[in-house]
Motif scaffolding. Structure first.
Motif, PDB file in Angstrom:
ATOM      1  N   GLU A  46     -37.663   3.498  74.991  1.00 56.38           N
ATOM      2  CA  GLU A  46     -37.679   2.288  75.177  1.00 56.38           C
ATOM      3  C   GLU A  46     -36.218   1.346  75.222  1.00 56.38           C
ATOM      4  O   GLU A  46     -35.657   1.570  74.021  1.00 56.38           O
ATOM      5  CB  GLU A  46     -38.736   1.458  74.216  1.00 56.38           C
ATOM      6  N   GLU A  47     -36.109   0.590  76.083  1.00 56.50           N
ATOM      7  CA  GLU A  47     -34.605   0.011  75.996  1.00 56.50           C
ATOM      8  C   GLU A  47     -34.844  -1.288  75.291  1.00 56.50           C
ATOM      9  O   GLU A  47     -35.962  -2.075  75.269  1.00 56.50           O
ATOM     10  CB  GLU A  47     -34.129  -0.126  77.423  1.00 56.50           C
ATOM     11  N   LYS A  48     -33.826  -1.431  74.355  1.00 53.11           N
ATOM     12  CA  LYS A  48     -33.799  -2.531  73.503  1.00 53.11           C
ATOM     13  C   LYS A  48     -32.326  -3.429  73.888  1.00 53.11           C
ATOM     14  O   LYS A  48     -31.370  -2.579  73.472  1.00 53.11           O
ATOM     15  CB  LYS A  48     -33.992  -2.528  72.207  1.00 53.11           C
ATOM     16  N   THR A  49     -32.246  -4.497  74.025  1.00 50.92           N
ATOM     17  CA  THR A  49     -31.044  -5.288  74.149  1.00 50.92           C
ATOM     18  C   THR A  49     -31.005  -6.150  72.972  1.00 50.92           C
ATOM     19  O   THR A  49     -31.630  -6.964  72.812  1.00 50.92           O
ATOM     20  CB  THR A  49     -30.881  -5.922  75.486  1.00 50.92           C
ATOM     21  N   LEU A  50     -29.693  -5.897  72.246  1.00 54.73           N
ATOM     22  CA  LEU A  50     -29.301  -6.668  71.342  1.00 54.73           C
ATOM     23  C   LEU A  50     -28.228  -7.790  71.545  1.00 54.73           C
ATOM     24  O   LEU A  50     -27.311  -7.216  72.068  1.00 54.73           O
ATOM     25  CB  LEU A  50     -29.004  -5.888  70.058  1.00 54.73           C
TER      26      LEU A  50
END
Length: 97
Positions: free
Chosen positions: A62-66
């Motif tokens: 899963e990609e997560k952008t912070l």
């Protein structure tokens, strides 16, 4: 040490240990926009906070952008990698053993 006094590397990331005490290590990480996509699988839990900039991570599949101010807990043994960062992204990483 002031966490905001730093130089951005031209390539990759620069790690600075700010504190090691008992079962905790705190790193300051400064990222360029040219980072290697290394997969990490750590023995310890890791909590990260982005202080400046933006980063996209792959956590398992899963990609997560912070963004600035966002936090993320990465449990021990969780495969993860940094996919991309803005030049000068500044993080704190707290490793809990």
């Amino acid at each position: 040490m002031n966490v905001f006094n730093y130089t951005t590397p031209k390539h990759g990331e620069m790690f600075t240990i700010l504190l090691e005490h008992k079962n905790i290590r705190i790193n300051r990480i400064v990222s360029s926009n040219d980072s290697e996509q290394i997969e990490y699988i750590q023995e310890e839990d890791e909590w990260v906070v982005v202080l400046e900039g933006k980063a996209t991570l792959l956590l398992e599949s899963e990609e997560k952008t912070l963004f600035k101010g966002d936090t993320l807990l990465i449990p021990a043994q969780t495969p993860h990698k940094v996919l991309k960062t803005e030049q000068g992204t500044l993080w704190l990483a707290v490793h809990i053993y």
